[in-house]
Design a protein around this motif. Structure first.
Motif, mmCIF file in Angstrom:
data_model
loop_
_atom_site.group_PDB
_atom_site.id
_atom_site.type_symbol
_atom_site.label_atom_id
_atom_site.label_comp_id
_atom_site.label_asym_id
_atom_site.label_seq_id
_atom_site.Cartn_x
_atom_site.Cartn_y
_atom_site.Cartn_z
ATOM 1 N N UNK A 527 39.785 32.062 42.709
ATOM 2 C CA UNK A 527 39.960 32.750 41.427
ATOM 3 C C UNK A 527 40.760 31.848 40.492
ATOM 4 N N UNK A 528 40.195 31.542 39.354
ATOM 5 C CA UNK A 528 40.744 30.469 38.516
ATOM 6 C C UNK A 528 42.119 30.783 37.954
ATOM 7 N N UNK A 529 42.452 32.066 37.768
ATOM 8 C CA UNK A 529 43.728 32.392 37.135
ATOM 9 C C UNK A 529 44.821 32.749 38.145
ATOM 10 N N UNK A 530 44.568 32.477 39.441
ATOM 11 C CA UNK A 530 45.568 32.739 40.474
ATOM 12 C C UNK A 530 45.908 31.456 41.226
ATOM 13 N N UNK A 531 47.201 31.237 41.453
ATOM 14 C CA UNK A 531 47.651 30.204 42.388
ATOM 15 C C UNK A 531 48.195 30.939 43.607
ATOM 16 N N UNK A 544 50.153 34.192 38.569
ATOM 17 C CA UNK A 544 49.108 34.395 37.572
ATOM 18 C C UNK A 544 49.268 33.278 36.546
ATOM 19 N N UNK A 545 48.338 32.351 36.541
ATOM 20 C CA UNK A 545 48.510 31.100 35.805
ATOM 21 C C UNK A 545 47.853 31.076 34.442
ATOM 22 N N UNK A 546 46.946 32.017 34.186
ATOM 23 C CA UNK A 546 46.159 31.920 32.963
ATOM 24 C C UNK A 546 45.632 33.296 32.573
ATOM 25 N N UNK A 553 47.430 41.976 34.414
ATOM 26 C CA UNK A 553 46.442 41.927 35.491
ATOM 27 C C UNK A 553 46.562 43.151 36.386
ATOM 28 N N UNK A 554 47.782 43.546 36.705
ATOM 29 C CA UNK A 554 47.999 44.712 37.563
ATOM 30 C C UNK A 554 47.450 45.978 36.907
ATOM 31 N N UNK A 555 47.724 46.144 35.624
ATOM 32 C CA UNK A 555 47.229 47.334 34.910
ATOM 33 C C UNK A 555 45.708 47.321 34.793
ATOM 34 N N UNK A 577 58.501 34.498 34.840
ATOM 35 C CA UNK A 577 57.414 33.983 35.663
ATOM 36 C C UNK A 577 56.439 35.121 35.950
ATOM 37 N N UNK A 578 55.214 34.770 36.253
ATOM 38 C CA UNK A 578 54.153 35.760 36.418
ATOM 39 C C UNK A 578 53.639 35.736 37.862
#
Length: 603
Positions: A527-531, A544-546, A553-555, A577-578
């Protein structure tokens, strides 16, 4: 087509909420039930709305008026609302059923507007809206055939739990054609009232019709549409969560701290549990003893400790059973008065139980929140005890047995305690999992306090079980003094009694979840927006990087897909930080969240 709403009842089970107003005037998240229903009806093609009122009916009429957003509203008064049931209210309005096609609904419902649109668009002229039976439901249920014809209506007295998989609950939304009402339903309704009186329910008429006539009533089965029937304060509480707006929905789920079985459509990737245990045979054993366990008192704490010592192979004097690990954590910090070093981010129960005035913080200076034995040794110099959660929560950082024992030896020489939480170590993998609950180790290292959540690792959070092990008899006695003699219920006690028979199956389940975790990691990492941070536990800490904040994202996952993950916003060490934490569930559920994350990614 017009709409007929039954709103004469007193709603006594709602207590103070209906003391001076009818049930449909109760507000869910600031909006009355009647306004929600009327707004939904305004948006479909209906000619007028008929309201059957009784209790506090004049107040309702004054509130709504004779015209609602361009739709004419007529009132039928049931003056004996306190002596009759809804069959009488419907009988009073039966002339309207014969006048036009009718949407019939009850005023204590909250539902998605889309349900009415689908009912209107359905080509079948006569429809009863139903939903697959779930544990929270009460009242009349139906049985359907393969063509979705209603074969029978099953009242409360005829309900059988063994058959609940075949039942569909009536939602109390109907579509009746004028011809059906005039030629079939109304004659039966009048005859039923004449024979059995006014203190009955209109669904009973439909039940009788299935026995002696071709009912010609199709079921419209709901799938994921939201609806709820509000009869009491608990119903109101759940409805406010289900129908919360986008911004408040997450907060309302978070503040419940569990109990998500009340929301069967929710996928809980927030709270941590073993999805592969208990196995079916163990569950069958519990079921076979359910009556006894429910009706008999549990044993006192002495017996619970004896069972735990047998389970973990230590001396009974070295172990305590708690109502979940949380009870034992609080007991530790009431008995232990020194300062404690805590690596952040962490499981908040520890610093909150100790009190932040006694906590010294260590925040690793890397994005994965990892640390070494030497860093912990250096950090521990200024505290009386060091907390080590292994694997750590929420980072998933793992230390080998050799590393932990090295740290323990150092802390013993420095006359400091090691508070060691091994709640997730059983998921580390077949070659990595280990326990420090060992009689000889505890005896020779009285500075070692081991805490383990049985609820999390063994997949029985509803039983609320945890253990604490320590070789210092005086310290054990101090902690025990903080516990009730009956802190464990009979279901928890029975688990401790029989678990020995299932330990081999448990070990296989732990290996299975570690293998599924590794597979899940590979998919989640795409998944591109997760590290995704590697872990040895049954959860992943993800940056959550992007595209989103962690809260966004959680909501989004909750609102759009009923997926609940852990938003780490607000935790110490996550400032600006996310990060989110995602639990490892079984193969099917893990694939489900992956598919939804990919949808978000592609959109």
């Amino acid at each position: 087509m017009h709409a007929l709403i039954l709103a004469a009842g007193m709603g006594k089970r709602l207590g103070e909420y209906t003391k001076n107003q009818t049930k449909c005037m109760v507000r869910v998240n600031g909006v009355t039930l009647i306004e929600r229903a009327l707004d939904a009806l305004v948006n479909i093609d209906i000619s007028k709305i008929i309201l059957v009122v009784g209790y506090e009916g004049e107040k309702l009429r004054e509130f709504i008026g004779d015209n609602y957003k361009g739709i004419k509203v007529k009132y039928v008064f049931n003056d004996v609302y306190n002596k009759t049931n809804n069959i009488y209210s419907l009988g009073l309005a039966s002339e309207y059923l014969a006048e036009d096609d009718t949407i019939l609904l009850e005023s204590d419902l909250i539902f998605e507007e889309g349900i009415l649109h689908k009912v209107i668009q359905d080509p079948n002229p006569n429809i009863a809206v139903v939903a697959p039976f779930e544990s929270w439901m009460d009242g009349t249920v139906t049985v359907l055939n393969e063509e979705n014809d209603i074969v029978s209506f099953v009242p409360k007295k005829g309900f059988k739990w063994n058959n609940c998989k075949d039942y569909y609950k009536t939602v109390n939304i109907y579509k009746f054609s004028k011809e059906f009402s005039k030629n079939c339903y109304i004659p039966f309704l009048k005859a039923y009232i004449q024979a059995l009186g006014n203190n009955e329910y209109y669904e009973q008429v439909l039940r009788v019709m299935t026995y002696i006539d071709n009912l010609n009533l199709k079921a419209f089965k709901l799938t994921n549409e939201k609806w709820y029937e509000i009869d009491d304060v608990q119903d109101l509480d759940i409805a406010e969560v289900l129908f919360a707006d986008f911004e408040n929905e997450l907060k309302m789920y978070q503040k419940r701290f569990g109990g998500y079985w009340r929301f069967p459509k929710l996928k809980d990737f927030c709270y941590l549990v073993n999805p592969y245990f208990p196995n079916e045979k163990m569950l069958d054993e519990f079921k076979s003893n359910f009556d006894v366990l429910l009706s008999e008192y549990p044993s006192g704490l002495n017996t619970q400790n004896l069972l735990a010592s047998k389970m973990f192979g230590c001396r009974v004097q070295q172990i305590l059973v708690g109502n979940g690990a949380a009870e034992l954590i609080r007991g530790v910090f009431k008995a232990f008065k020194g300062t404690v070093g805590v690596t952040f981010p962490t499981f908040n129960e520890y610093p909150e139980s100790a009190g932040y005035d006694r906590v010294k913080k260590f925040i690793p200076k890397n994005d994965d929140f990892s640390y070494t034995v030497d860093e912990l040794k250096e950090f521990s110099k200024d505290v009386d005890a060091l907390l080590l959660i292994n694997p750590d929560n929420p980072s998933g950082h793992f230390m080998t047995k050799e590393e932990v024992l090295d740290l323990l030896v150092y802390l013993k020489a420095e006359n400091k305690y090691l508070i060691y939480d091994e709640s997730f170590v059983d998921f580390a993998g077949e070659d990595a999992m280990f326990t420090l609950i060992n009689s000889e180790l505890l005896e020779s290292n009285k500075n070692l306090i081991v805490i383990k959540s049985i609820s999390k690792s063994y997949g029985v959070p509803g039983a609320r079980l945890g253990v604490l092990a320590n070789g210092d008899i005086d310290l054990i006695a101090k902690i025990r003094s903080e516990l009730s003699i009956w802190n464990i219920n009979s279901f928890g006690e029975y688990f401790l009694q029989i678990i020995g028979k299932y330990q081999d199956r448990y070990a296989k389940a732990c290996v299975k979840i570690s293998e599924e975790r590794d597979r899940f990691y590979e998919e989640l990492s795409k998944i591109c927006f997760l590290r995704v941070i590697p872990t040895k536990a049954n959860y992943f800490l993800c940056e959550v990087t992007d595209r989103f904040t962690s809260g966004e994202l959680t909501r989004l996952l909750l609102n759009k897909y009923s997926i609940f993950i852990k938003d780490c916003t607000g935790k110490i060490a996550f400032e600006n930080k996310q990060y989110v934490r995602i639990a490892v569930r079984d193969f099917e559920d893990n694939n489900f969240i992956i598919s939804k994350l990919k949808e978000i990614e592609n959109n």
